[in-house]
Design an enzyme around this catalytic site. Structure first.
Site, PDB file in Angstrom:
ATOM      1  CE  LYS A  71       9.100   2.266   2.320  1.00  0.00           C
ATOM      2  NZ  LYS A  71       7.844   2.431   3.062  1.00  0.00           N
ATOM      3  CG  ASP A 107       6.857   4.498   6.521  1.00  0.00           C
ATOM      4  OD1 ASP A 107       6.769   5.698   6.207  1.00  0.00           O
ATOM      5  OD2 ASP A 107       7.211   3.614   5.723  1.00  0.00           O
TER       6      ASP A 107
END
Length: 282
Positions: A71, A107
């Site tokens: 990420k 997210d």
């Protein structure tokens, strides 16, 4: 060889997992929308990430999700970032536009959309447990929603302070750090408590380190854990009159956002939720 009749392909790059609930959701959503698309799960070791991203662009993948441990590392391989992803310093969603790879983080957005089904964090006193990737994404989006206060509770001061500094300097949020030592007692002013750690993942008996008696009626208690959906934290919170939010909504909503970014089509959240519940056998 990729099947020639497929119009587009998305992918998920990261650590190997025992099955992939997002893949199952996406494939069901593609079918429901009448799209001949595929969502592939690909295990990519860190040293091969640059090759994988170059291949993704060369093969015309419309985009993909990036999971642990990629990420942050993927940032330097992308052409641009969304404003939110730039603030977070982490990406979980990438899409191609005009031959360029753009990084996004869905997210936090997915969580915020789920949270707003119960309450808007604006002008609320919010406490977040954790300072990892999920906590970082959630804290930035909650911070952008203008809470009255935002408390980060974390076991290590370094990582926790790094997140607090980011929230203060890049988001303008009234953030503060509490270093966890034993069980944390939620302040009486707390409106929203969020467990943004992996505590409880795959373990329906794991306890979140908070004082249960500090959970109060009317408080919103959210858990990012989606399996099991009803964690010890949520069971304790419900028993004390709190309004609870499980991690399924966050997972579905971030998938909805990714689907929309990649395809330009509005998916059915109901189809995705049903697919997720079917996958988890709940």
């Amino acid at each position: 060889m990729l099947e020639s009749h497929l119009q587009q392909i998305t992918c998920c790059m990261g650590q190997p997992v025992a099955g992939n609930p997002t893949q199952y959701m996406m494939e069901k959503a593609f079918q429901a929308a009448g799209l001949e698309w595929r969502y592939l799960t690909l295990e990519v070791p860190p040293e091969k990430l640059a090759d994988a991203v170059a291949g993704m662009k060369a093969m015309g993948f419309c985009g993909g999700n990036f999971t642990i441990p990629h990420k942050v590392a993927v940032l330097e391989l992308l052409d641009d970032l969304s404003p939110a992803a730039a603030k977070m310093g982490a990406v979980n969603c990438v899409y191609q536009k005009d031959g360029k790879l753009i990084g996004e983080n869905t997210d936090g957005k997915g969580f915020l959309e789920s949270l707003r089904s119960l309450t808007d964090p604006a002008d609320k006193h919010v406490v977040i447990l954790g300072a990892g990737g999920a906590a970082r994404a959630i804290a930035v989006e909650v911070g952008l929603a203008k809470p009255a206060s935002l408390t980060i509770v974390n076991r290590t001061a370094g990582r926790g302070q790094e997140l607090v500094d980011l929230l203060r300097e890049k988001v303008g949020a009234p953030a503060e750090l509490v270093v966890l030592d034993g069980d944390y007692e939620l302040p009486e002013t707390t409106d929203v408590f969020i467990n943004a750690t992996s505590i409880g993942l795959g373990d329906d008996e794991a306890r979140t380190p908070i004082v249960v008696d500090s959970l109060r009626p009317g408080m919103v208690v959210a858990d990012v854990i989606f399996n099991p959906p009803q964690t010890v934290l949520l069971r304790d919170a419900a028993a004390r009159g709190c309004r609870t939010l499980d991690g399924l909504g966050m997972l579905v909503n971030q998938a909805v956002i990714g689907f929309r970014i990649w395809t330009g089509v509005e998916p059915s959240p109901a189809v995705m939720r049903e697919a997720l519940e079917e996958y988890l056998e709940i």
